[in-house]
Design a protein around this motif. Structure first.
Motif, mmCIF file in Angstrom:
data_model
loop_
_atom_site.group_PDB
_atom_site.id
_atom_site.type_symbol
_atom_site.label_atom_id
_atom_site.label_comp_id
_atom_site.label_asym_id
_atom_site.label_seq_id
_atom_site.Cartn_x
_atom_site.Cartn_y
_atom_site.Cartn_z
ATOM 1 N N ASP A 83 -1.625 6.629 4.011
ATOM 2 C CA ASP A 83 -0.763 5.946 3.045
ATOM 3 C C ASP A 83 -0.328 6.919 1.953
ATOM 4 O OD1 ASP A 83 -0.991 3.489 4.335
ATOM 5 O OD2 ASP A 83 -2.873 3.031 3.293
ATOM 6 N N ALA A 97 -2.306 8.961 -0.862
ATOM 7 C CA ALA A 97 -3.002 7.988 -1.703
ATOM 8 C C ALA A 97 -4.479 8.342 -1.861
ATOM 9 C CB ALA A 97 -2.854 6.589 -1.099
ATOM 10 N N LEU A 147 1.817 7.028 -1.869
ATOM 11 C CA LEU A 147 2.210 6.190 -2.997
ATOM 12 C C LEU A 147 3.058 6.993 -3.974
ATOM 13 C CD1 LEU A 147 -1.120 4.299 -3.800
ATOM 14 C CD2 LEU A 147 0.906 3.374 -2.662
ATOM 15 N N HIS A 182 0.818 -1.214 0.000
ATOM 16 C CA HIS A 182 0.000 0.000 0.000
ATOM 17 C C HIS A 182 0.857 1.271 0.000
ATOM 18 C CE1 HIS A 182 -3.560 -2.438 0.760
ATOM 19 N NE2 HIS A 182 -2.910 -3.033 1.758
ATOM 20 N N GLY A 183 2.147 1.133 -0.172
ATOM 21 C CA GLY A 183 3.038 2.277 -0.155
ATOM 22 C C GLY A 183 3.739 2.391 1.193
ATOM 23 N N ALA A 194 6.518 10.765 -2.825
ATOM 24 C CA ALA A 194 5.283 10.015 -2.607
ATOM 25 C C ALA A 194 4.161 10.995 -2.300
ATOM 26 C CB ALA A 194 5.449 9.022 -1.465
#
Length: 525
Positions: free
Chosen positions: A381, A423, A383, A373-374, A420
């Motif tokens: 989360d 999410a 990503l 899920h990262g 990142a």
């Protein structure tokens, strides 16, 4: 004086003798004649001309306290001294406004005249002390004398500060007062880095301005580089671990100045004042301009619309460019800050932009694992496309303070892996709805606070005689009962009769519970 008396006794004293004596003693001719008259009245005064026959009035510590109590109003203090003397003599004191308690007022016998008292205040208190008693420490500081630091070389010393612009700008539909954070070189007066924040500044504002100050490529240069020494005030954001760590990595000496000492960083304080007079005062939405009072608050069609945050930021950056390239401060002998910077042969220390990003970010301090899920940070989360095939890898997180929409991922050695993003970020429509909900809630709270303040601010009738306070807007008992009855009749929840109309039977295609099916059929028949 004895020689003058002998000449007058011999009948040979002339005006020329008196004028010459006054010039020798440093007094006027009239003063010399007055001394001669005193010597005739009291022969012992001839040995000490001009000596006072009574003790001179001095400003004591108690009088200084009273001056502070009356905000430097010496006449009010003199009136209270006279009232205390009359009260001590058994007289009835009238016509004296309330002030300090009488037991805190010193008793002088006799009380000096007003002119003597004012002369003593001017003699025993400096101009700075009198200004401080009247208007506070800031006014007293204007009478202080400060030394001038020697002018050194470029990038030897920088000064940094926040300044709040006295105007309002439109930041995403909300009127706010923005803040400007900047660094300035003391030797050349060049603004090296600037950052603008819609709300209150934080360590993120300092890091953004520091990054713009250190870089000299693209839109940031040519003034900049790594400074040797930086002076700041005692702000919590400047003393944060992230900011101190950035200066440590740059090998820059960091000086935290004492509180309430703006004269120790006069270069950036002067920059703040110049920005207020040259930039903020001419922009729309300036809040320090006095406006005429109107009977009714009607919108003025000619009133300028406040700038957007983007427009205000562009104005600040353009003014900083003008300051560096066109403005000519008096200390630079007719040169602009940029010309003084370029004429200085001191070598510069630069850092590549690719290596600078890590200095401007805060380390999370933990080693985490990449999952399917990262990477999880603060319960959310994050990503990135570069994470494909790297689940299970140990990473560290670095982030810009207060900017949690994206983070930077590094390996355990500090090498940058990639960026990142959040999410499950909210859509723009959800954010707009959230802002509207928060605005409605804030408006409702303000209205409740305003109504509560109106309840606290009860109006009273003016009194010309010592009578009890009389409230305005009195309501009779009959009017109160009528208003309460009207409010009760308008309460629809109290008037509702839920059992007056029975509910209709459910349709045949509904999945009705077994216990309700016979009742439903009977009602249908």
């Amino acid at each position: 004086m004895q020689k003058l008396l002998r000449l007058r006794g011999q009948g040979r004293l002339s005006r020329g003798h008196v004028r010459l004596a006054g010039e020798c003693l440093g007094v006027s001719e009239r003063t010399v004649w007055r001394w001669l008259a005193q010597a005739d009245a009291e022969p012992r005064m001839a040995a000490r001309p001009g000596a006072r026959t009574v003790d001179r009035f001095e400003v004591t510590s108690e009088v200084r306290v009273l001056l502070a109590y009356w905000r430097g109003n010496a006449s009010a203090v003199h009136r209270q001294l006279g009232a205390r003397a009359r009260a001590a003599a058994g007289e009835r004191v009238t016509g004296v406004p309330g002030g300090a308690p009488m037991d805190a007022v010193p008793l002088f016998d006799p009380v000096p005249s007003l002119s003597t008292f004012l002369r003593a205040v001017r003699r025993d208190l400096t101009a700075g002390e009198r200004a401080g008693l009247a208007r506070g420490p800031e006014a007293a500081r204007a009478h202080d004398v400060f030394g001038r630091r020697p002018r050194l070389w470029r990038n030897r010393t920088w000064e940094a500060d926040h300044v709040q612009a006295p105007l309002v700008v439109d930041a995403d539909g909300e009127l706010v007062r923005p803040w400007v954070t900047w660094f300035i070189d003391v030797a050349t007066k060049a603004i090296t880095g600037t950052a603008v924040t819609p709300g209150h500044p934080s360590r993120a504002s300092i890091l953004a301005a520091l990054r713009a100050a250190v870089l000299r490529t693209g839109p940031y240069g040519p003034a900049g580089g790594v400074p040797e020494h930086v002076r700041v005030d005692r702000g919590r954001d400047f003393l944060s671990k992230t900011v101190l760590g950035a200066f440590t990595d740059l090998d820059t000496k960091f000086e935290d100045l004492p509180a309430y000492s703006p004269h120790l960083k006069g270069t950036v304080e002067n920059l703040n004042r110049c920005a207020d007079l040259m930039l903020f005062a001419v922009l729309p939405g300036y809040t320090l301009t006095p406006k005429p009072r109107r009977a009714k608050k009607k919108p003025d069609p000619d009133e300028p619309v406040p700038l957007t945050f983007t427009e205000f930021t562009a104005e600040v950056l353009e003014w900083a460019r003008w300051w560096n390239s066109e403005h000519r401060p008096a200390d630079l002998a007719g040169r602009t800050p940029l010309e003084a910077w370029q004429a200085d042969p001191t070598p510069l220390s630069d850092i590549p932009e690719a290596a600078l990003w890590g200095l401007m970010l805060e380390d999370d301090g933990r080693v985490r694992k990449l999952t399917s899920h990262g990477v999880r940070w603060r319960g959310r989360d994050y990503l990135g496309a570069w994470m494909a095939g790297q689940a299970g890898r140990s990473v560290r997180i670095r982030h810009m303070p207060h900017h949690d929409h994206e983070i930077e991922i590094c390996d355990h050695t500090g090498r940058h892996l990639g960026t990142a993003h959040l999410a499950d970020a909210a859509t723009p429509e959800q954010l707009d709805e959230l802002r509207r909900t928060r605005t409605v809630r804030a408006r409702r709270l303000r209205e409740d606070a305003k109504k509560a303040e109106a309840l606290r601010r009860q109006r009273f009738a003016a009194a010309a005689a010592p009578t009890p306070a009389q409230r305005l807007g009195a309501v009779t008992a009959a009017e109160a009962d009528q208003e309460l009855t009207t409010a009760a009749d308008s309460d629809m929840a109290a008037l509702a009769l839920p059992d007056l109309i029975p509910p209709a039977p459910p349709p045949d295609d509904w999945n009705t519970p077994v216990s309700l099916r016979p009742a439903a059929r009977e009602e249908k028949r």
